[in-house]
Design a protein around this motif. Structure first.
Motif: not given
Length: 123
Positions: A45-54, A38-39
């Protein structure tokens, strides 16, 4: 086998559910694979942030996988040893534990602390 919070996924299983170990392991690995693919949870994606709660979600995943190792060692270790595969299992488990320790993925308890001390001393 009665499973506690590890058998709850919040979607299909909203409360602890009784199931066999093979069924639980199959469902766990399917669920974990879906989470990893699940992306929105594991950005690709380069530079994408991990979601809150990761980290919370990853900790749940590792806690559940830890229970699979516990089952394997508790129920199947004699068979694994008779096949001469115990060194392979131990190596995989050590890597799993070192990863958990490095990223603080499982709540530190007396049992886990004792296990970690024993493994790190032997390694």
């Amino acid at each position: 086998m009665v499973l506690n919070d590890s058998s709850k996924d919040g979607v299909q299983y909203k409360k602890p559910t009784k199931m066999s170990a093979p069924e639980y392991i199959d469902k766990l690995l399917t669920w974990a694979g879906e989470q990893i693919a699940d992306p929105a949870l594991f950005p690709v994606e380069p530079g994408a942030r991990f979601p809150h709660g990761f980290m919370k979600q990853v900790k749940v995943m590792y806690k559940r996988m830890f229970r699979v190792y516990a089952h394997i060692y508790h129920v199947h270790f004699d068979k694994i040893k008779s096949l001469g595969a115990n060194a392979h299992l131990n190596t995989c488990f050590k890597h799993f534990i070192f990863f958990i320790k490095e990223f603080n993925l499982v709540k530190d308890s007396d049992v886990i602390s004792t296990l970690l001390r024993r493994i790190t001393i032997c390694y």
